[in-house]
Design an enzyme around this catalytic site. Structure first.
Site, mmCIF file in Angstrom:
data_model
loop_
_atom_site.group_PDB
_atom_site.id
_atom_site.type_symbol
_atom_site.label_atom_id
_atom_site.label_comp_id
_atom_site.label_asym_id
_atom_site.label_seq_id
_atom_site.Cartn_x
_atom_site.Cartn_y
_atom_site.Cartn_z
ATOM 1 N N GLU A 110 -10.939 -4.292 1.981
ATOM 2 C CA GLU A 110 -10.845 -3.593 0.944
ATOM 3 C C GLU A 110 -12.113 -3.301 0.229
ATOM 4 O OE1 GLU A 110 -7.345 -3.852 -2.425
ATOM 5 O OE2 GLU A 110 -8.849 -5.222 -2.679
ATOM 6 N N GLU A 167 -1.787 -12.085 -6.570
ATOM 7 C CA GLU A 167 -3.201 -11.977 -6.522
ATOM 8 C C GLU A 167 -3.921 -11.900 -7.974
ATOM 9 O OE1 GLU A 167 -6.843 -8.950 -4.952
ATOM 10 O OE2 GLU A 167 -4.852 -8.205 -5.664
#
Length: 262
Positions: free
Chosen positions: A243, A146
């Site tokens: 998130e 990521e």
């Protein structure tokens, strides 16, 4: 067109409750999956029991990170001298992911340390991901890579979705996949739909939050109606991790999900 599946990140959502109570709170709110980055303060058996009692699936865990203020505070994978600790963390992450029946282990890339050339840090990152991929093969667990935005994580070694996707292809899509976080991508790159479609085949997991405040969809600058339509139309059938920091309490901030799930 596929149905969207959202999971709750228990570091960010349901923080009105102590951590162990967040599993049942997420299930009551309609979630069927959860993720949280740092399980290591708990025995895996205890976490597995909390998941079982709530009827939840664990989606991912992260590899361990160093303490705040340390060179490894955003991960170890690109930090010279941390190779031994990195490898131990990957093995520990795989152990937890296996115990929790989680399909993904996010290998957190890290910040380029002061005094280290960026090219050297990135070369080390690639080598470490290659090693980690070999450990993951045959376990049923896929590594996630990521990029993070440089406003929140200055010096983070992964610059773009394209750069991370290239590492995925180097080590093999059987062992690794791209984690595209639309919050990070919007801050550093923008052009979200084009970027998503360009890397659709490498994307194994998605996370969402709405900048600039990192709150729930609809509170910021991203046109999430078009993002969600594009994801569904693309055939993506994985999880989408929530998130974000709710503007108020978690449950009252979930109205954005209405009509998006089965």
């Amino acid at each position: 067109m596929t149905t969207l599946r959202f999971d709750a990140n228990l570091k960010w959502l349901f923080t009105e409750h102590p951590f162990e109570e967040r599993f049942d709170a997420a299930a009551r709110a309609g979630f069927r999956g959860v993720e949280f980055p740092a399980p290591y303060a708990y025995a895996p058996e205890r976490l597995a029991e909390l998941l079982r009692q709530a009827g939840l699936s664990q989606v991912l865990v992260n590899t361990p990170m160093g303490p705040a203020g340390s060179p490894t505070r955003q991960g170890l994978a690109c930090v010279p001298g941390a190779e031994e600790s990195f490898r131990a963390g990957v093995l520990d992450g795989l152990r937890y992911a296996t115990a929790l029946d989680a399909p993904f282990l996010h290998v957190v890339a890290g910040i380029v340390p002061d005094g280290v050339e960026r090219d050297r840090a990135f070369a080390l990152y690639q080598d470490n991901i290659g090693w980690a991929a070999e450990q993951a093969r045959g376990t049923g667990i896929r590594l996630l890579l990521e990029p993070q935005n440089k406003r929140d994580a200055p010096g983070f070694v992964l610059d773009t979705q394209a750069q991370a996707a290239a590492v995925v292809d180097t080590v093999g899509r059987d062992a690794a996949g791209l984690l595209m976080d639309f919050y990070h991508a919007q801050i550093d790159e923008g052009d979200l739909i084009t970027t998503y479609l360009a890397h659709r085949e490498q994307i194994a997991h998605i996370q969402i939050a709405d900048p600039p405040g990192r709150h729930e969809p609809g509170t910021g600058e991203i046109a999430f109606d078009r993002i969600f339509a594009t994801i569904a139309e693309s055939g993506y059938d994985g999880w989408i991790g929530c998130e974000y920091q709710p503007l108020s309490d978690t449950v009252s901030g979930l109205d954005w999900m209405k009509g998006l799930t089965a």
